[in-house]
Every structure is written in C-alpha cells, then in structure tokens.
Design a protein around this motif. Structure first.
Motif, PDB file in Angstrom:
ATOM      1  N   GLN A  69      34.189  74.997 107.284  1.00 44.04           N
ATOM      2  CA  GLN A  69      34.553  73.872 108.140  1.00 44.04           C
ATOM      3  C   GLN A  69      33.614  72.718 107.829  1.00 44.04           C
ATOM      4  O   GLN A  69      32.415  72.927 107.632  1.00 44.04           O
ATOM      5  CB  GLN A  69      34.417  74.245 109.614  1.00 44.04           C
ATOM      6  N   SER A  70      34.161  71.512 107.828  1.00 41.98           N
ATOM      7  CA  SER A  70      33.346  70.328 107.622  1.00 41.98           C
ATOM      8  C   SER A  70      33.059  69.706 108.987  1.00 41.98           C
ATOM      9  O   SER A  70      33.981  69.395 109.739  1.00 41.98           O
ATOM     10  CB  SER A  70      34.089  69.335 106.730  1.00 41.98           C
ATOM     11  N   VAL A  71      31.777  69.541 109.282  1.00 40.07           N
ATOM     12  CA  VAL A  71      31.355  68.973 110.565  1.00 40.07           C
ATOM     13  C   VAL A  71      30.671  67.645 110.282  1.00 40.07           C
ATOM     14  O   VAL A  71      29.657  67.608 109.585  1.00 40.07           O
ATOM     15  CB  VAL A  71      30.382  69.930 111.293  1.00 40.07           C
ATOM     16  N   PRO A  72      31.232  66.532 110.798  1.00 40.08           N
ATOM     17  CA  PRO A  72      30.585  65.238 110.550  1.00 40.08           C
ATOM     18  C   PRO A  72      29.276  65.123 111.342  1.00 40.08           C
ATOM     19  O   PRO A  72      29.204  65.475 112.509  1.00 40.08           O
ATOM     20  CB  PRO A  72      31.615  64.213 111.036  1.00 40.08           C
ATOM     21  N   THR A  73      28.226  64.654 110.668  1.00 38.98           N
ATOM     22  CA  THR A  73      26.940  64.400 111.321  1.00 38.98           C
ATOM     23  C   THR A  73      26.459  63.019 110.888  1.00 38.98           C
ATOM     24  O   THR A  73      27.024  62.420 109.984  1.00 38.98           O
ATOM     25  CB  THR A  73      25.879  65.452 110.915  1.00 38.98           C
ATOM     26  N   ALA A  74      25.402  62.540 111.508  1.00 34.58           N
ATOM     27  CA  ALA A  74      24.858  61.226 111.163  1.00 34.58           C
ATOM     28  C   ALA A  74      24.289  61.219 109.742  1.00 34.58           C
ATOM     29  O   ALA A  74      24.291  60.192 109.072  1.00 34.58           O
ATOM     30  CB  ALA A  74      23.773  60.834 112.159  1.00 34.58           C
ATOM     31  N   ALA A  75      23.826  62.364 109.274  1.00 30.04           N
ATOM     32  CA  ALA A  75      23.237  62.455 107.942  1.00 30.04           C
ATOM     33  C   ALA A  75      24.272  62.766 106.862  1.00 30.04           C
ATOM     34  O   ALA A  75      23.926  62.887 105.697  1.00 30.04           O
ATOM     35  CB  ALA A  75      22.158  63.532 107.935  1.00 30.04           C
ATOM     36  N   GLY A  76      25.515  62.927 107.246  1.00 32.04           N
ATOM     37  CA  GLY A  76      26.568  63.250 106.283  1.00 32.04           C
ATOM     38  C   GLY A  76      27.260  64.548 106.679  1.00 32.04           C
ATOM     39  O   GLY A  76      26.825  65.248 107.597  1.00 32.04           O
ATOM     40  N   PRO A  77      28.351  64.882 105.997  1.00 38.81           N
ATOM     41  CA  PRO A  77      29.090  66.091 106.356  1.00 38.81           C
ATOM     42  C   PRO A  77      28.257  67.362 106.187  1.00 38.81           C
ATOM     43  O   PRO A  77      27.464  67.480 105.260  1.00 38.81           O
ATOM     44  CB  PRO A  77      30.273  66.109 105.387  1.00 38.81           C
ATOM     45  N   LEU A  78      28.466  68.287 107.102  1.00 39.15           N
ATOM     46  CA  LEU A  78      27.792  69.575 107.092  1.00 39.15           C
ATOM     47  C   LEU A  78      28.873  70.625 106.934  1.00 39.15           C
ATOM     48  O   LEU A  78      29.878  70.604 107.644  1.00 39.15           O
ATOM     49  CB  LEU A  78      27.045  69.762 108.413  1.00 39.15           C
ATOM     50  N   LEU A  79      28.701  71.540 105.988  1.00 40.35           N
ATOM     51  CA  LEU A  79      29.681  72.606 105.786  1.00 40.35           C
ATOM     52  C   LEU A  79      29.202  73.845 106.511  1.00 40.35           C
ATOM     53  O   LEU A  79      28.068  74.306 106.326  1.00 40.35           O
ATOM     54  CB  LEU A  79      29.858  72.900 104.301  1.00 40.35           C
ATOM     55  N   ARG A  80      30.065  74.372 107.349  1.00 44.23           N
ATOM     56  CA  ARG A  80      29.745  75.520 108.188  1.00 44.23           C
ATOM     57  C   ARG A  80      30.699  76.661 107.850  1.00 44.23           C
ATOM     58  O   ARG A  80      31.888  76.426 107.634  1.00 44.23           O
ATOM     59  CB  ARG A  80      29.877  75.128 109.654  1.00 44.23           C
ATOM     60  N   LEU A  81      30.190  77.873 107.826  1.00 40.99           N
ATOM     61  CA  LEU A  81      31.025  79.027 107.586  1.00 40.99           C
ATOM     62  C   LEU A  81      31.993  79.182 108.758  1.00 40.99           C
ATOM     63  O   LEU A  81      31.577  79.129 109.929  1.00 40.99           O
ATOM     64  CB  LEU A  81      30.138  80.280 107.465  1.00 40.99           C
TER      65      LEU A  81
END
Length: 90
Positions: free
Chosen positions: A75-87
């Motif tokens: 899953q791609s989670v938007p954050t202030a530092a850029g997208p975060l990929l989560r299992l």
C-alpha cells in the motif's frame, strides 16, 4: 488455451508456469522480503527506487513496485516526506 470471457471474445488464460509470469516471482519475493525485514514493515519509496536492485529483480524495481501496488500486496501511504510503502495486511 483460451477461455471465453463474460459476454466477450475469448481471453488468454495465464497459468503460473507461463514465461510471462515466471520472471516476476523472484523480484516480487525480493522486494516483499525487503519490506518485511524493515522495522515497521514500511519503507520510503525513495529508498527502494534509489537503492541497489535486489537479486532476481530482472524487470527493474519500478516495474515490480507498480506490479505489487496493483496486486495490492503493498500500500502507498502519502506522507510529508514522500510516499511510504507499507506491507498490505492480509
């Protein structure tokens, strides 16, 4: 082997032994293992894109990431530092 599609022309059937699917498996496993080994099962997208290509990822990391996101294994989670990929939770 072709199977009839619902209300349309026959579609080709893909099986696990087909040469199109087989090259994806080692690369998928390598990227998923990399995410699993991370601290919270999360990895910034830029770390995966900028890092060394894992062994078995012959098709390239961007293609495999797109494939894993489309298969909903990551899953791609938007954050202030850029997208975060989560299992993805199973």
């Amino acid at each position: 082997v072709r199977t009839p599609g619902p209300g349309g022309p026959p579609r080709p059937r893909v099986t696990p032994g087909d040469p199109v699917v087989t090259p994806l498996s080692p690369g998928r496993r390598a990227l998923l293992a990399l995410v699993r080994r991370s601290r919270h099962r999360e990895v910034p997208l830029r770390d995966l894109q900028g890092g060394k290509t894992p062994p078995g990822a012959g098709l390239g990391v961007p293609f495999l990431l797109h494939d894993l996101l489309g298969a909903e294994q990551l899953q791609s989670v938007p954050t202030a530092a850029g997208p975060l990929l989560r299992l993805a939770e199973s």
